[in-house]
Design a protein around this motif. Structure first.
Motif: not given
Length: 303
Positions: A48-62
Motif C-alpha cells: 500500500e505504501k509503494g515499498e513493494v511495487q508488485d503484490s506478487q512478490e508477497r502474495f500468490a494469486d488466489v
C-alpha cells in the motif's frame, strides 16, 4: 511406525489425500501463526505504501481473494525453520516418511523430492466459497511416470489453529485426481461413459456423485494431498472478523518431473533453488546445531 506410514501412503495414493494429527506442536503452531499474521500485515502495508511495487512478490494469486490471501513465506525466519524442523526433520517425522514412501512406491527416490512451495493460505470472515478446482490439471498421461496415480506434487496443509465449519475449511473430493475425473470435470469431450443427448454435463455428474470431505481439523493436524484432487476453500463465516484461518503449507515436487505443469506459488527463490527434501532436512539439522549452511543461507530471506 512402518505400518502406519504404509497405511497413510496407501490412502494418499488411492484417495489423493490423508489426514494426520499432531504433526506440529501447539507451541510451534502458535508461534508460526503469530509470525505469519504479522508478516501478512507488514506485506500488505509495504504494498500500500509503494515499498513493494508488485503484490506478487508477497502474495500468490488466489481464487476469490476478498478477505482471503495466499501469503508467500521466506525460508529463513526462526519460526519458519522451527516449524519445518518439527514437521520434517525429526527422526520420527511421519510427514516426511509418508511423502517419501509414496514417491518410492512408484520407483522414485523420495528423498530427492524438491521443495516447491512454502506459503500460508489465510481467510477471514466474509471470504466467499471458492469454485471447485484442481491446482494441477492433468488431461493426458505424463511421460516418465509409472502410472497416472503417481503424484506430480504432494502438498501438506497444516492447521495453525483449530478449524471449525464456520472458518471456511477446505473441501476435498477424494479420488478425483485421475485422468478420467479431470477429463469429465473439465468437459474435454473425451468422456464416453454417457450417450445422453440432453443437457447432460459430465462436470455436474462428477460434482453430484463424488463424496466430499470437510477439512475441519485441530491445530497441529495436517492433510497431505495430491493437488490434482478437486477441492475448494469454503466460505468463512466466523463471527469474529479479525479471526484468521491460517493454513501453513509446504509442497514437494516429484523428482522425475522438471515442470509439474503449474507454476509454483512460492516466492523468495524457494521454487527455483532446487533444494531436495534431504538437503532441506540436513540444513535444518545443521542449523539446529549452530552450523548454518551456505545452501540454506542463499535462499533465506528475513523480511
Amino acid at each position: 511406525s512402518t505400518i502406519a506410514v504404509a497405511s497413510y501412503a496407501k490412502a494418499l495414493t488411492t484417495d489423493g489425500l490423508v489426514r494426520i494429527d499432531n504433526v506440529l506442536s501447539p507451541h510451534l503452531a502458535d508461534q508460526l501463526r503469530d509470525y505469519l499474521c504479522d508478516l501478512r500485515a507488514r506485506s500488505t502495508a509495504a504494498i500500500e505504501k509503494g515499498e513493494v511495487q508488485d503484490s506478487q512478490e508477497r502474495f500468490a494469486d488466489v481464487l476469490l481473494n476478498q478477505n482471503r490471501c495466499d501469503l508467500k513465506i521466506p525460508l529463513g525466519p526462526q519460526p519458519v525453520h522451527e516449524a519445518l524442523f518439527d514437521l520434517l526433520a525429526t527422526e520420527t517425522s511421519i510427514v516426511r516418511n509418508v511423502i517419501e514412501h509414496v514417491f518410492e512406491s512408484f520407483e522414485g527416490i523420495g528423498k530427492d523430492a524438491e521443495l516447491w512451495e512454502l506459503n500460508c493460505f489465510m481467510s477471514n470472515s466474509g471470504a466467499r466459497r471458492q469454485l471447485v478446482h484442481a491446482d494441477n490439471v492433468c488431461l493426458e498421461p505424463i511421460v516418465g511416470l509409472k502410472s497416472e496415480m503417481e503424484p506430480i506434487v504432494l502438498t501438506c496443509f497444516v492447521a495453525l489453529q483449530d478449524i471449525d465449519a464456520s472458518m471456511g475449511p477446505t473441501v476435498w473430493m477424494p479420488g478425483t485426481h485421475t485422468l478420467d475425473a479431470h477429463n469429465r470435470f473439465f468437459e474435454t469431450g473425451k468422456d464416453t461413459a454417457s450417450t445422453r443427448t440432453d443437457v447432460y454435463s459430465p462436470k455436474d455428474e462428477i460434482l453430484q456423485s463424488s463424496k466430499a470431505v470437510l477439512g475441519t481439523i485441530p491445530k497441529g493436524a495436517c492433510v497431505i494431498f495430491d493437488p490434482r484432487v478437486l477441492h475448494c476453500a469454503g466460505g468463512n463465516t466466523h463471527p469474529d472478523p479479525m479471526h484468521t484461518r491460517a493454513l501453513f503449507y509446504v509442497s514437494f515436487k516429484n523428482p522425475k518431473i522438471d515442470n509439474p505443469g503449474c507454476p509454483s506459488t512460492s516466492g523468495y527463490g524457494v521454487a527455483t533453488a532446487g533444494i531436495t527434501m534431504e538437503e532441506l532436512i540436513q540444513d535444518l539439522r545443521a542449523e539446529r546445531e549452530g552450523q548454518p549452511t551456505k545452501r540454506l543461507q542463499l535462499i533465506s530471506c528475513f523480511p
